[in-house]
Design a protein around this motif. Structure first.
Motif, PDB file in Angstrom:
ATOM      1  N   ASN A  28      -9.889  54.490 -26.744  1.00 47.76           N
ATOM      2  CA  ASN A  28      -8.884  54.015 -27.726  1.00 47.76           C
ATOM      3  C   ASN A  28      -9.450  52.544 -28.342  1.00 47.76           C
ATOM      4  OD1 ASN A  28      -6.433  55.938 -28.441  1.00 47.76           O
ATOM      5  ND2 ASN A  28      -6.931  55.897 -26.261  1.00 47.76           N
ATOM      6  N   SER A  29     -10.255  51.873 -27.577  1.00 49.07           N
ATOM      7  CA  SER A  29     -10.513  50.489 -28.141  1.00 49.07           C
ATOM      8  C   SER A  29     -11.874  50.407 -28.854  1.00 49.07           C
ATOM      9  CB  SER A  29     -10.491  49.551 -27.089  1.00 49.07           C
ATOM     10  OG  SER A  29     -11.343  49.854 -25.892  1.00 49.07           O
ATOM     11  N   GLY A  30     -12.036  50.117 -30.249  1.00 44.80           N
ATOM     12  CA  GLY A  30     -13.342  50.240 -30.864  1.00 44.80           C
ATOM     13  C   GLY A  30     -14.425  49.019 -30.306  1.00 44.80           C
ATOM     14  N   SER A  31     -13.500  47.749 -29.991  1.00 44.73           N
ATOM     15  CA  SER A  31     -14.077  46.472 -29.690  1.00 44.73           C
ATOM     16  C   SER A  31     -13.341  45.796 -28.852  1.00 44.73           C
ATOM     17  CB  SER A  31     -14.398  45.667 -30.927  1.00 44.73           C
ATOM     18  OG  SER A  31     -13.331  45.459 -31.722  1.00 44.73           O
ATOM     19  N   LYS A  32     -12.744  44.822 -29.007  1.00 40.61           N
ATOM     20  CA  LYS A  32     -11.962  44.134 -28.359  1.00 40.61           C
ATOM     21  C   LYS A  32     -10.452  44.580 -28.107  1.00 40.61           C
ATOM     22  CE  LYS A  32     -14.696  39.845 -28.748  1.00 40.61           C
ATOM     23  NZ  LYS A  32     -14.485  38.207 -28.950  1.00 40.61           N
ATOM     24  N   VAL A  33      -9.722  44.121 -27.261  1.00 35.63           N
ATOM     25  CA  VAL A  33      -8.220  44.507 -27.056  1.00 35.63           C
ATOM     26  C   VAL A  33      -7.356  43.266 -26.610  1.00 35.63           C
ATOM     27  CG1 VAL A  33      -8.595  45.296 -24.532  1.00 35.63           C
ATOM     28  CG2 VAL A  33      -6.661  46.014 -25.919  1.00 35.63           C
ATOM     29  N   ILE A  34      -6.354  43.333 -27.096  1.00 38.12           N
ATOM     30  CA  ILE A  34      -5.247  42.077 -26.710  1.00 38.12           C
ATOM     31  C   ILE A  34      -4.278  42.856 -25.944  1.00 38.12           C
ATOM     32  CG2 ILE A  34      -3.489  40.641 -27.571  1.00 38.12           C
ATOM     33  CD1 ILE A  34      -6.205  39.490 -28.374  1.00 38.12           C
ATOM     34  N   VAL A  35      -4.035  42.256 -24.820  1.00 35.73           N
ATOM     35  CA  VAL A  35      -2.908  42.678 -23.793  1.00 35.73           C
ATOM     36  C   VAL A  35      -1.902  41.872 -23.947  1.00 35.73           C
ATOM     37  CG1 VAL A  35      -2.435  43.619 -21.548  1.00 35.73           C
ATOM     38  CG2 VAL A  35      -4.776  44.020 -22.311  1.00 35.73           C
ATOM     39  N   ALA A  36      -0.682  42.175 -24.171  1.00 32.72           N
ATOM     40  CA  ALA A  36       0.611  41.291 -24.126  1.00 32.72           C
ATOM     41  C   ALA A  36       0.872  41.059 -22.431  1.00 32.72           C
ATOM     42  CB  ALA A  36       1.831  41.630 -24.845  1.00 32.72           C
ATOM     43  N   LEU A  37       0.564  39.903 -21.970  1.00 28.36           N
ATOM     44  CA  LEU A  37       0.650  39.825 -20.591  1.00 28.36           C
ATOM     45  C   LEU A  37       1.860  38.930 -20.207  1.00 28.36           C
ATOM     46  CD1 LEU A  37      -0.479  40.173 -17.560  1.00 28.36           C
ATOM     47  CD2 LEU A  37      -1.593  38.073 -17.841  1.00 28.36           C
ATOM     48  N   SER A  38       2.961  39.541 -19.823  1.00 29.67           N
ATOM     49  CA  SER A  38       4.185  38.883 -19.651  1.00 29.67           C
ATOM     50  C   SER A  38       4.251  38.291 -18.311  1.00 29.67           C
ATOM     51  CB  SER A  38       5.375  39.849 -19.679  1.00 29.67           C
ATOM     52  OG  SER A  38       5.318  40.820 -18.613  1.00 29.67           O
ATOM     53  N   ALA A  62      -9.442  36.998 -32.748  1.00 31.88           N
ATOM     54  CA  ALA A  62     -10.323  37.326 -31.819  1.00 31.88           C
ATOM     55  C   ALA A  62     -11.099  38.619 -32.137  1.00 31.88           C
ATOM     56  CB  ALA A  62      -9.613  38.024 -30.449  1.00 31.88           C
ATOM     57  N   GLY A  63     -10.733  39.216 -33.410  1.00 29.66           N
ATOM     58  CA  GLY A  63     -11.753  40.455 -33.762  1.00 29.66           C
ATOM     59  C   GLY A  63     -11.012  41.586 -33.114  1.00 29.66           C
ATOM     60  N   ALA A  64     -10.064  41.613 -32.459  1.00 30.92           N
ATOM     61  CA  ALA A  64      -9.670  42.997 -31.672  1.00 30.92           C
ATOM     62  C   ALA A  64      -8.928  43.910 -32.552  1.00 30.92           C
ATOM     63  CB  ALA A  64      -8.714  42.478 -30.643  1.00 30.92           C
ATOM     64  N   ALA A  65      -9.098  45.143 -32.630  1.00 29.46           N
ATOM     65  CA  ALA A  65      -8.597  46.062 -33.241  1.00 29.46           C
ATOM     66  C   ALA A  65      -7.331  46.843 -32.396  1.00 29.46           C
ATOM     67  CB  ALA A  65      -9.657  47.141 -33.583  1.00 29.46           C
ATOM     68  N   LEU A  66      -7.321  46.580 -31.387  1.00 29.12           N
ATOM     69  CA  LEU A  66      -6.120  47.082 -30.574  1.00 29.12           C
ATOM     70  C   LEU A  66      -5.252  45.993 -29.816  1.00 29.12           C
ATOM     71  CD1 LEU A  66      -4.981  49.824 -29.234  1.00 29.12           C
ATOM     72  CD2 LEU A  66      -6.746  49.581 -27.264  1.00 29.12           C
ATOM     73  N   ILE A  67      -3.882  46.356 -30.081  1.00 27.04           N
ATOM     74  CA  ILE A  67      -2.988  45.591 -29.161  1.00 27.04           C
ATOM     75  C   ILE A  67      -2.128  46.323 -28.438  1.00 27.04           C
ATOM     76  CG2 ILE A  67      -1.110  43.819 -29.274  1.00 27.04           C
ATOM     77  CD1 ILE A  67      -2.042  43.227 -32.214  1.00 27.04           C
ATOM     78  N   VAL A  68      -1.940  46.032 -27.141  1.00 29.58           N
ATOM     79  CA  VAL A  68      -1.191  46.872 -26.208  1.00 29.58           C
ATOM     80  C   VAL A  68      -0.119  46.079 -25.353  1.00 29.58           C
ATOM     81  CG1 VAL A  68      -3.332  48.619 -25.834  1.00 29.58           C
ATOM     82  CG2 VAL A  68      -2.959  46.835 -24.226  1.00 29.58           C
ATOM     83  N   ASP A  69       0.679  46.997 -24.627  1.00 32.56           N
ATOM     84  CA  ASP A  69       1.651  46.187 -24.063  1.00 32.56           C
ATOM     85  C   ASP A  69       2.095  47.075 -22.741  1.00 32.56           C
ATOM     86  OD1 ASP A  69       3.384  48.359 -24.628  1.00 32.56           O
ATOM     87  OD2 ASP A  69       4.890  47.060 -25.287  1.00 32.56           O
ATOM     88  N   GLY A  70       2.965  46.429 -21.841  1.00 31.29           N
ATOM     89  CA  GLY A  70       2.919  47.270 -20.494  1.00 31.29           C
ATOM     90  C   GLY A  70       4.253  48.133 -20.402  1.00 31.29           C
ATOM     91  N   THR A  71       4.623  48.463 -21.541  1.00 34.62           N
ATOM     92  CA  THR A  71       5.943  49.419 -21.464  1.00 34.62           C
ATOM     93  C   THR A  71       5.561  50.867 -20.938  1.00 34.62           C
ATOM     94  OG1 THR A  71       6.636  48.652 -23.669  1.00 34.62           O
ATOM     95  CG2 THR A  71       7.602  50.714 -23.068  1.00 34.62           C
TER      96      THR A  71
END
Length: 272
Positions: A15-25, A113-122
């Motif tokens: 699912n990630s074409g390049s970089k990914v951002i993870v919301a880290l709580s 960051a040039g990230a196409a994907l953002i995810v969280d921990g739900t």
């Protein structure tokens, strides 16, 4: 658990074409997502923790620690939720306004960051609660791989334990504003008093899961049900009473039912 975690790693690869951002709580859920992203993408995985002034110092420190354990690129962004009047008024949509703002900041960081994907921990267990914040994140394009894969909280803890993450059994937490009854404005003073009160409870009784609900003059102390036995010590209760009165409370009560998520919402709905 290997199969479950491998599916999570594969999810990132697909699912990630390049970089990914993870919301880290700072909790175990987002930590496991960050771990999978790191294994799948290496240095193209970036963890973002938002210090939005309602996050306790303990949670922020935990996020920094777990990022080191995972060895993931970790960035802390700062903004002030209390500058948002919709958040401050503390209605039933407070979490929606909180997560809308968080989502917008995550989108900004992803662009930088040039990230196409953002995810969280739900995870799938979260969907059983009233969570307007989840909808807000979806509206900003944030995805939840563990929901998409059907991963539960217990599976997440097993994965974290198997990889030796220090937070594998860390109790769930929420922002400090969740300790203030719905309809009562959120202020810096209340948040600071709540954080101080919870540190006091932990230091006196050695408990791990604590909520100090701020009802104005009354502090209502909740601890995990499995830790209630630690609370009923007459001398320690007297010390707690004294310490919490020193920081501005007039009355201190112990909730005999123990901590349950969403309890403050239930009380408010019954007209407390």
């Amino acid at each position: 658990m290997d199969d479950t975690f491998n599916k999570l790693v594969e999810w990132f690869a697909k699912n990630s074409g390049s970089k990914v951002i993870v919301a880290l709580s700072g909790g175990v859920d987002s930590a496991v997502v960050a771990l999978a992203a790191k294994q799948a993408l290496g240095n193209d995985a970036i963890a973002i923790t938002a210090d939005y002034k309602t996050l306790s110092e303990e949670e922020l420190a935990t996020a920094r620690q777990v990022a080191k354990e995972i060895d993931i690129d970790h960035r802390v962004i700062e903004y002030d939720e209390l500058e948002n009047p919709e958040f401050v008024k503390n209605d039933r949509m407070r979490c929606y306004h909180c997560r809308t703002e968080l989502g917008e900041h995550l989108v900004e960081e992803a662009k930088k960051a040039g990230a196409a994907l953002i995810v969280d921990g739900t995870n799938v267990d979260d969907l059983s609660d009233y969570r307007p914040g989840i909808r807000a994140l979806r509206e900003n394009g944030v995805r939840s791989p563990m929901v998409e894969l059907g991963i539960t909280k217990s599976e997440i803890r097993e994965i974290a334990k198997s990889f030796g993450l220090s937070i594998y059994d860390k109790p769930s937490n929420a922002c400090l504003a969740s300790r203030i009854p719905t309809g009562i404005e959120v202020t810096y003073e209340k948040l600071q008093r709540i954080e101080t009160a919870e540190i006091i409870v932990k230091s006196i009784f050695g408990v791990r899961q604590v909520r100090v609900r701020d009802h104005g003059d009354l502090a209502r102390v909740e601890v995990g049900r499995d830790e209630l036995v630690k609370i009923f010590d007459v001398d320690k209760l007297a010390l707690l009473d004294s310490k919490l009165k020193e920081i501005g409370f007039k009355f201190v009560s112990i909730d005999a039912a123990g901590y349950r998520t969403g309890k403050l919402v239930m009380i408010d709905n019954n007209g407390y």
